[in-house]
Design a protein around this motif. Structure first.
Motif, PDB file in Angstrom:
ATOM      1  N   MET A 132      16.656 -27.183 -14.343  1.00 16.05           N
ATOM      2  CA  MET A 132      15.471 -26.376 -14.098  1.00 16.05           C
ATOM      3  C   MET A 132      15.878 -25.085 -13.375  1.00 16.05           C
ATOM      4  N   LEU A 133      15.212 -24.015 -13.676  1.00 13.07           N
ATOM      5  CA  LEU A 133      15.543 -22.720 -13.094  1.00 13.07           C
ATOM      6  C   LEU A 133      14.973 -22.555 -11.694  1.00 13.07           C
ATOM      7  N   GLN A 134      15.726 -21.865 -10.863  1.00 14.30           N
ATOM      8  CA  GLN A 134      15.248 -21.568  -9.529  1.00 14.30           C
ATOM      9  C   GLN A 134      14.356 -20.339  -9.574  1.00 14.30           C
ATOM     10  N   LYS A 135      13.383 -20.317  -8.657  1.00 19.46           N
ATOM     11  CA  LYS A 135      12.484 -19.180  -8.531  1.00 19.46           C
ATOM     12  C   LYS A 135      12.578 -18.606  -7.130  1.00 19.46           C
ATOM     13  N   LYS A 136      12.403 -17.300  -7.070  1.00 20.12           N
ATOM     14  CA  LYS A 136      12.279 -16.617  -5.788  1.00 20.12           C
ATOM     15  C   LYS A 136      10.828 -16.166  -5.699  1.00 20.12           C
ATOM     16  N   ILE A 137      10.132 -16.655  -4.688  1.00 16.18           N
ATOM     17  CA  ILE A 137       8.714 -16.351  -4.504  1.00 16.18           C
ATOM     18  C   ILE A 137       8.565 -15.570  -3.207  1.00 16.18           C
ATOM     19  N   VAL A 138       7.914 -14.412  -3.276  1.00 13.73           N
ATOM     20  CA  VAL A 138       7.685 -13.589  -2.090  1.00 13.73           C
ATOM     21  C   VAL A 138       6.195 -13.594  -1.790  1.00 13.73           C
ATOM     22  N   ILE A 139       5.856 -13.990  -0.573  1.00 17.52           N
ATOM     23  CA  ILE A 139       4.460 -14.054  -0.133  1.00 17.52           C
ATOM     24  C   ILE A 139       4.292 -13.124   1.061  1.00 17.52           C
ATOM     25  N   ASN A 140       3.299 -12.239   0.987  1.00 18.50           N
ATOM     26  CA  ASN A 140       2.959 -11.380   2.128  1.00 18.50           C
ATOM     27  C   ASN A 140       2.126 -12.185   3.107  1.00 18.50           C
ATOM     28  N   ILE A 141       2.551 -12.210   4.360  1.00 23.17           N
ATOM     29  CA  ILE A 141       1.785 -12.903   5.390  1.00 23.17           C
ATOM     30  C   ILE A 141       1.329 -11.881   6.420  1.00 23.17           C
ATOM     31  N   GLN A 142       0.057 -11.885   6.709  1.00 19.36           N
ATOM     32  CA  GLN A 142      -0.531 -10.898   7.619  1.00 19.36           C
ATOM     33  C   GLN A 142      -0.821 -11.546   8.963  1.00 19.36           C
ATOM     34  N   THR A 143       0.208 -11.610   9.809  1.00 17.56           N
ATOM     35  CA  THR A 143       0.036 -12.157  11.145  1.00 17.56           C
ATOM     36  C   THR A 143       1.053 -11.533  12.088  1.00 17.56           C
ATOM     37  N   ASN A 144       0.676 -11.376  13.338  1.00 12.31           N
ATOM     38  CA  ASN A 144       1.590 -10.855  14.348  1.00 12.31           C
ATOM     39  C   ASN A 144       2.053 -11.961  15.289  1.00 12.31           C
ATOM     40  N   CYS A 145       1.528 -13.141  15.123  1.00 11.01           N
ATOM     41  CA  CYS A 145       1.786 -14.271  16.001  1.00 11.01           C
ATOM     42  C   CYS A 145       3.010 -15.046  15.516  1.00 11.01           C
ATOM     43  N   GLU A 146       3.995 -15.230  16.371  1.00  6.50           N
ATOM     44  CA  GLU A 146       5.208 -15.967  16.008  1.00  6.50           C
ATOM     45  C   GLU A 146       4.885 -17.422  15.693  1.00  6.50           C
ATOM     46  N   VAL A 199      10.606 -17.586  -0.448  1.00  2.00           N
ATOM     47  CA  VAL A 199      10.802 -19.015  -0.710  1.00  2.00           C
ATOM     48  C   VAL A 199      11.633 -19.145  -1.980  1.00  2.00           C
ATOM     49  N   ILE A 200      12.674 -19.965  -1.913  1.00  6.98           N
ATOM     50  CA  ILE A 200      13.507 -20.227  -3.077  1.00  6.98           C
ATOM     51  C   ILE A 200      13.459 -21.720  -3.366  1.00  6.98           C
ATOM     52  N   GLY A 201      13.213 -22.053  -4.634  1.00  4.98           N
ATOM     53  CA  GLY A 201      13.140 -23.458  -4.999  1.00  4.98           C
ATOM     54  C   GLY A 201      13.081 -23.655  -6.496  1.00  4.98           C
ATOM     55  N   GLU A 202      13.121 -24.920  -6.896  1.00  2.00           N
ATOM     56  CA  GLU A 202      13.069 -25.287  -8.312  1.00  2.00           C
ATOM     57  C   GLU A 202      11.732 -25.939  -8.626  1.00  2.00           C
ATOM     58  N   GLY A 203      11.058 -25.439  -9.644  1.00  6.27           N
ATOM     59  CA  GLY A 203       9.799 -26.032 -10.081  1.00  6.27           C
ATOM     60  C   GLY A 203       8.650 -25.846  -9.110  1.00  6.27           C
ATOM     61  N   VAL A 204       8.710 -24.823  -8.284  1.00  4.58           N
ATOM     62  CA  VAL A 204       7.660 -24.568  -7.297  1.00  4.58           C
ATOM     63  C   VAL A 204       6.521 -23.800  -7.959  1.00  4.58           C
ATOM     64  N   ASP A 205       5.299 -24.252  -7.757  1.00  5.61           N
ATOM     65  CA  ASP A 205       4.117 -23.558  -8.261  1.00  5.61           C
ATOM     66  C   ASP A 205       3.745 -22.468  -7.255  1.00  5.61           C
ATOM     67  N   ALA A 206       3.944 -21.207  -7.633  1.00  6.38           N
ATOM     68  CA  ALA A 206       3.753 -20.081  -6.718  1.00  6.38           C
ATOM     69  C   ALA A 206       2.308 -19.977  -6.229  1.00  6.38           C
ATOM     70  N   ALA A 207       1.343 -20.187  -7.109  1.00  4.74           N
ATOM     71  CA  ALA A 207      -0.062 -20.087  -6.725  1.00  4.74           C
ATOM     72  C   ALA A 207      -0.436 -21.193  -5.743  1.00  4.74           C
ATOM     73  N   ALA A 208       0.024 -22.398  -6.002  1.00  9.84           N
ATOM     74  CA  ALA A 208      -0.274 -23.523  -5.105  1.00  9.84           C
ATOM     75  C   ALA A 208       0.394 -23.320  -3.746  1.00  9.84           C
ATOM     76  N   LEU A 209       1.614 -22.775  -3.749  1.00 10.12           N
ATOM     77  CA  LEU A 209       2.318 -22.510  -2.502  1.00 10.12           C
ATOM     78  C   LEU A 209       1.586 -21.452  -1.675  1.00 10.12           C
ATOM     79  N   THR A 210       1.120 -20.403  -2.334  1.00 12.42           N
ATOM     80  CA  THR A 210       0.372 -19.355  -1.643  1.00 12.42           C
ATOM     81  C   THR A 210      -0.914 -19.923  -1.054  1.00 12.42           C
ATOM     82  N   LYS A 211      -1.582 -20.772  -1.793  1.00 10.68           N
ATOM     83  CA  LYS A 211      -2.810 -21.404  -1.317  1.00 10.68           C
ATOM     84  C   LYS A 211      -2.528 -22.273  -0.088  1.00 10.68           C
ATOM     85  N   LEU A 212      -1.422 -22.992  -0.117  1.00  6.61           N
ATOM     86  CA  LEU A 212      -1.029 -23.844   1.003  1.00  6.61           C
ATOM     87  C   LEU A 212      -0.769 -23.014   2.258  1.00  6.61           C
TER      88      LEU A 212
END
Length: 75
Positions: free
Chosen positions: A1-15, A46-59
């Motif tokens: 299975m192919l690996q995916k690179k998923i980039v998610i923008n997160i809007q927070t200043n809190c560590e 996020v780098i992974g195999e078989g990761v659903d990008a939309a579900a990950l963003t929702k999580l």
């Protein structure tokens, strides 16, 4: 299975919020690595195999409220 690179923008200043978002992403099925990038630490890569990008963003959005999918790339 192919690996995916998923980039998610997160809007927070809190560590603590960034840490919670990273923990949530790391627990997702198929995720191999998670890191925060950028000078302002607003891009989670996020780098992974078989990761659903939309579900990950929702999580992540459930944890920190402001997250949006920026990019999905096959590696």
């Amino acid at each position: 299975m192919l690996q995916k690179k998923i980039v998610i923008n997160i809007q927070t200043n809190c560590e603590k919020c960034r840490t919670e978002a990273m923990k949530a992403a790391a627990k997702a099925l198929g995720v191999n690595s998670v890191e925060v990038q950028g000078e302002d630490k607003k891009r989670m890569v996020v780098i992974g195999e078989g990761v659903d990008a939309a579900a990950l963003t929702k999580l992540v959005r459930k944890k920190i409220k402001n997250a949006s999918l920026e990019m999905v790339q096959q590696l």
